[in-house]
Design an enzyme around this catalytic site. Structure first.
Site, PDB file in Angstrom:
ATOM      1  N   SER A  87       0.782  -1.245   0.000  1.00 36.84           N
ATOM      2  CA  SER A  87       0.000   0.000   0.000  1.00 36.84           C
ATOM      3  C   SER A  87       0.805   1.283   0.000  1.00 36.84           C
ATOM      4  O   SER A  87       0.212   2.363  -0.088  1.00 36.84           O
ATOM      5  CB  SER A  87      -0.941   0.024   1.191  1.00 36.84           C
ATOM      6  OG  SER A  87      -1.968  -0.899   0.983  1.00 36.84           O
ATOM      7  N   TYR A 184     -10.725   1.681   5.977  1.00 41.68           N
ATOM      8  CA  TYR A 184      -9.681   1.361   4.999  1.00 41.68           C
ATOM      9  C   TYR A 184     -10.212   0.379   3.965  1.00 41.68           C
ATOM     10  O   TYR A 184     -10.725  -0.682   4.310  1.00 41.68           O
ATOM     11  CB  TYR A 184      -8.489   0.751   5.726  1.00 41.68           C
ATOM     12  CG  TYR A 184      -7.237   0.657   4.894  1.00 41.68           C
ATOM     13  CD1 TYR A 184      -6.326   1.707   4.865  1.00 41.68           C
ATOM     14  CD2 TYR A 184      -6.955  -0.470   4.144  1.00 41.68           C
ATOM     15  CE1 TYR A 184      -5.169   1.629   4.109  1.00 41.68           C
ATOM     16  CE2 TYR A 184      -5.798  -0.563   3.388  1.00 41.68           C
ATOM     17  CZ  TYR A 184      -4.915   0.497   3.382  1.00 41.68           C
ATOM     18  OH  TYR A 184      -3.768   0.416   2.632  1.00 41.68           O
ATOM     19  N   SER A 185     -10.078   0.714   2.684  1.00 43.54           N
ATOM     20  CA  SER A 185     -10.567  -0.179   1.630  1.00 43.54           C
ATOM     21  C   SER A 185      -9.696  -0.045   0.388  1.00 43.54           C
ATOM     22  O   SER A 185      -9.545   1.052  -0.173  1.00 43.54           O
ATOM     23  CB  SER A 185     -12.022   0.164   1.298  1.00 43.54           C
ATOM     24  OG  SER A 185     -12.458  -0.556   0.169  1.00 43.54           O
ATOM     25  N   ARG A 312      -0.350   8.360   5.749  1.00 41.89           N
ATOM     26  CA  ARG A 312      -0.570   8.139   7.178  1.00 41.89           C
ATOM     27  C   ARG A 312       0.281   9.096   7.993  1.00 41.89           C
ATOM     28  O   ARG A 312       1.340   9.545   7.538  1.00 41.89           O
ATOM     29  CB  ARG A 312      -0.167   6.718   7.576  1.00 41.89           C
ATOM     30  CG  ARG A 312      -1.026   5.617   6.986  1.00 41.89           C
ATOM     31  CD  ARG A 312      -0.628   4.276   7.627  1.00 41.89           C
ATOM     32  NE  ARG A 312      -1.247   3.144   6.972  1.00 41.89           N
ATOM     33  CZ  ARG A 312      -2.486   2.701   7.215  1.00 41.89           C
ATOM     34  NH1 ARG A 312      -3.245   3.329   8.114  1.00 41.89           N
ATOM     35  NH2 ARG A 312      -2.957   1.631   6.592  1.00 41.89           N
ATOM     36  N   THR A 326       2.281   2.531   5.204  1.00 43.70           N
ATOM     37  CA  THR A 326       2.668   1.162   5.494  1.00 43.70           C
ATOM     38  C   THR A 326       2.255   0.306   4.312  1.00 43.70           C
ATOM     39  O   THR A 326       1.442   0.738   3.493  1.00 43.70           O
ATOM     40  CB  THR A 326       1.917   0.665   6.742  1.00 43.70           C
ATOM     41  OG1 THR A 326       0.525   1.000   6.582  1.00 43.70           O
ATOM     42  CG2 THR A 326       2.448   1.325   7.998  1.00 43.70           C
ATOM     43  N   ASN A 354       1.186 -11.823   7.024  1.00 44.66           N
ATOM     44  CA  ASN A 354       0.183 -12.586   7.781  1.00 44.66           C
ATOM     45  C   ASN A 354       0.755 -13.021   9.130  1.00 44.66           C
ATOM     46  O   ASN A 354       0.491 -14.107   9.616  1.00 44.66           O
ATOM     47  CB  ASN A 354      -0.316 -13.800   6.980  1.00 44.66           C
ATOM     48  CG  ASN A 354      -1.624 -14.333   7.543  1.00 44.66           C
ATOM     49  OD1 ASN A 354      -2.506 -13.557   7.918  1.00 44.66           O
ATOM     50  ND2 ASN A 354      -1.765 -15.640   7.630  1.00 44.66           N
TER      51      ASN A 354
HETATM   52  C1  REX Z   1      -4.154  -8.235   1.791  1.00 42.90           C
HETATM   53  C2  REX Z   1      -3.978  -9.532   2.517  1.00 42.90           C
HETATM   54  C3  REX Z   1      -3.426  -7.091   2.437  1.00 42.90           C
HETATM   55  C4  REX Z   1      -2.561  -9.874   2.842  1.00 42.90           C
HETATM   56  C5  REX Z   1      -3.771  -5.722   1.858  1.00 42.90           C
HETATM   57  N1  REX Z   1      -2.747  -4.999   1.425  1.00 42.90           N
HETATM   58  O1  REX Z   1      -4.921  -5.320   1.794  1.00 42.90           O
HETATM   59  C6  REX Z   1      -2.835  -3.633   1.010  1.00 42.90           C
HETATM   60  C7  REX Z   1      -2.009  -2.900   2.050  1.00 42.90           C
HETATM   61  C8  REX Z   1      -2.357  -3.476  -0.402  1.00 42.90           C
HETATM   62  O2  REX Z   1      -0.818  -2.805   1.956  1.00 42.90           O
HETATM   63  N2  REX Z   1      -2.679  -2.578   3.172  1.00 42.90           N
HETATM   64  C9  REX Z   1      -2.043  -2.370   4.441  1.00 42.90           C
HETATM   65  C10 REX Z   1      -2.365 -11.172   3.594  1.00 42.90           C
HETATM   66  C11 REX Z   1      -3.040  -2.541   5.570  1.00 42.90           C
HETATM   67  C12 REX Z   1      -1.441  -1.025   4.679  1.00 42.90           C
HETATM   68  O3  REX Z   1      -1.963   0.007   4.262  1.00 42.90           O
HETATM   69  O4  REX Z   1      -0.428  -1.025   5.367  1.00 42.90           O
HETATM   70  N3  REX Z   1      -3.302 -11.372   4.658  1.00 42.90           N
HETATM   71  C13 REX Z   1      -0.944 -11.112   4.159  1.00 42.90           C
HETATM   72  C14 REX Z   1      -4.265 -12.282   4.601  1.00 42.90           C
HETATM   73  C15 REX Z   1      -5.146 -12.368   5.820  1.00 42.90           C
HETATM   74  O5  REX Z   1      -4.433 -12.997   3.642  1.00 42.90           O
HETATM   75  N4  REX Z   1      -6.047 -13.473   5.752  1.00 42.90           N
HETATM   76  O6  REX Z   1      -0.762 -10.789   5.337  1.00 42.90           O
HETATM   77  O7  REX Z   1      -0.018 -11.318   3.351  1.00 42.90           O
END
Ligand code: REX
Length: 397
Positions: A87, A184-185, A312, A326, A354
């Site tokens: 992200s 957050y989406s 952020r 992040t 994860n």
């Molecule tokens: C998706 C799942 C993570 C990852 C996600 N990533 O939405 C976006 C991002 C692009 O970076 N968001 C974070 C997986 C929150 C941010 O802004 O820092 N988790 C993993 C799962 C959970 O599959 N069941 O941890 O690799």
């Protein structure tokens, strides 16, 4: 050496100024390198094969690595290697969009429907609502990754259209009335990508290149979607299965089509340090546009974490606020943050995901890097704040 400084001129690299929560100028302590090493060691103990931090004060660069970038070859973690930044891509997308706002091509408070007619179900959703995560659009990745490894394997080689991802979201009811609630989406930044492509007539890849990557000479930063490999020297990413004790899954190669303009970029610590420094230093956007990005809303109830427009803010224990993003991508956690004046930038990454403990501990590198020994651990790591906005964070170990 600690010297109190005023405005930016004539300040040596080791005496970087920062701004406290109250907005007054203050001195930034020297990084706590011994503390940093200890945090990286704890990141490995929590389950990451490798971790690293790069601190850039303009003249002084500190690099620390721990563990490996490839568990098969045993190659060590390397601050010159490339990885998936998740992200942090959202900040790149926001810069492109804000430049379009600056040129008058996009109005921040116009309905998205003006530019993408009929794509979203609610004409009250504005461009600003996307960038602030206040659109009420369901995050389609919640469904995709409800089961971590099977969810990943199902999309690993898939190529989605942006519209296809948006439609996965809009098949669900809205999560809130537009403009009312931070939620957050990833959907928001997929719509941002679609908006950029519609308004410019060019791909997001071309826009990242011409507006950010080339002007800043970012040699390790790229958007290769839907190619599955990371070109050049890369860091392998390792995804932690939901089942306790199951072996890590090498998740390096994937299209990242599920994220695109919400998360598909590749970069390196030097490039991310340069990018966040240029952004906060006012070299990518006009001051009034950067000010818009800095209009913050709390992103949780902690009182120390905020979200602006694709950006952020974290308030550290020593009273210093830092700005950046992040990233969570299968196999990679990233932090890229800088001071309000862009003078000290810090990028940390671990090649695991994860695993909420790895993410939380890695976040402590910001304390060592910005607060130095003035860092005041509020709570033990076990009781520390959970990572923000994680998909399925409740389940992450
Ligand atoms: C998706 C799942 C993570 C990852 C996600 N990533 O939405 C976006 C991002 C692009 O970076 N968001 C974070 C997986 C929150 C941010 O802004 O820092 N988790 C993993 C799962 C959970 O599959 N069941 O941890 O690799």
């Amino acid at each position: 050496m600690v010297v109190t400084v005023g405005p930016a001129t004539g300040v040596s690299a080791a005496e970087t100024a920062a701004t406290t929560r109250s907005g007054s100028a203050t001195t930034l302590p020297e990084p706590d390198l011994a503390g940093l090493r200890e945090v990286l060691t704890r990141t490995l103990a929590a389950g990451a094969p490798g971790a690293m931090t790069r601190i850039d004060d303009g003249r002084t660069v500190h690099r620390q690595t721990a563990g490996v970038r490839d568990t098969t070859s045993g190659a060590g973690m390397d601050t010159n290697a490339r990885f998936r930044i998740g992200s942090v891509t959202k900040t790149f997308s926001t810069v492109v969009l804000m430049q379009l706002v600056g040129s008058g091509a996009v109005d921040l408070d116009a309905p998205v429907d003006r530019y993408l007619p009929g794509v979203l179900p609610d004409a009250r959703i504005t461009v600003r609502h996307l960038l602030t995560h206040k659109s009420g659009l369901w995050d389609y990745s919640n469904d995709m990754f409800a089961r971590t490894v099977p969810g990943f394997e199902a999309v690993r080689n898939k190529v989605f259209g942006l519209r296809e991802l948006i439609d996965l979201s809009t098949a669900h009811p809205a999560t809130a009335v537009p403009g009312t609630t931070y939620q957050y989406s990833n959907t928001n930044f997929v719509v941002v990508g679609a908006l950029i492509e519609k308004v410019t007539g060019r791909s997001v890849r071309q826009e990242y290149e011409r507006r950010i990557i080339r002007p800043l000479h970012l040699r390790d930063t790229m958007y290769v979607h839907p190619e599955t490999t990371i070109p050049g020297k890369s860091i392998h990413g390792y995804l932690t299965p939901d089942e306790a004790g199951a072996p890590l899954v090498d998740s390096t190669e994937q299209t990242v089509s599920w994220a695109q303009s919400a998360g598909a970029m590749i970069s390196s610590p030097a490039d991310l340090d340069r990018f966040v420094s240029a952004l906060l230093g006012g070299r990518l956007l006009r001051a009034d546009l950067l000010d818009r990005m800095l209009e913050m809303t709390p992103s949780d109830s902690s009182g120390v974490r905020f979200y602006g427009l694709g950006l952020r803010r974290r308030d550290l224990s020593c009273g210093i606020s830092v700005y950046g993003h992040t990233g969570t991508m299968q196999g990679y956690y990233t932090y890229a943050f800088t001071t309000r004046d862009g003078r000290r930038s810090v990028t940390s990454m671990a090649n695991a995901s994860n695993n909420g403990t790895v993410n939380t501990v890695l976040g402590d590198t910001l304390e060592s890097a910005f607060c130095g020994t003035a860092s005041k651990p509020r709570v033990s790591t076990a009781a520390a704040l959970p990572p923000e906005d994680e998909v399925g964070a409740a389940r992450a170990g």
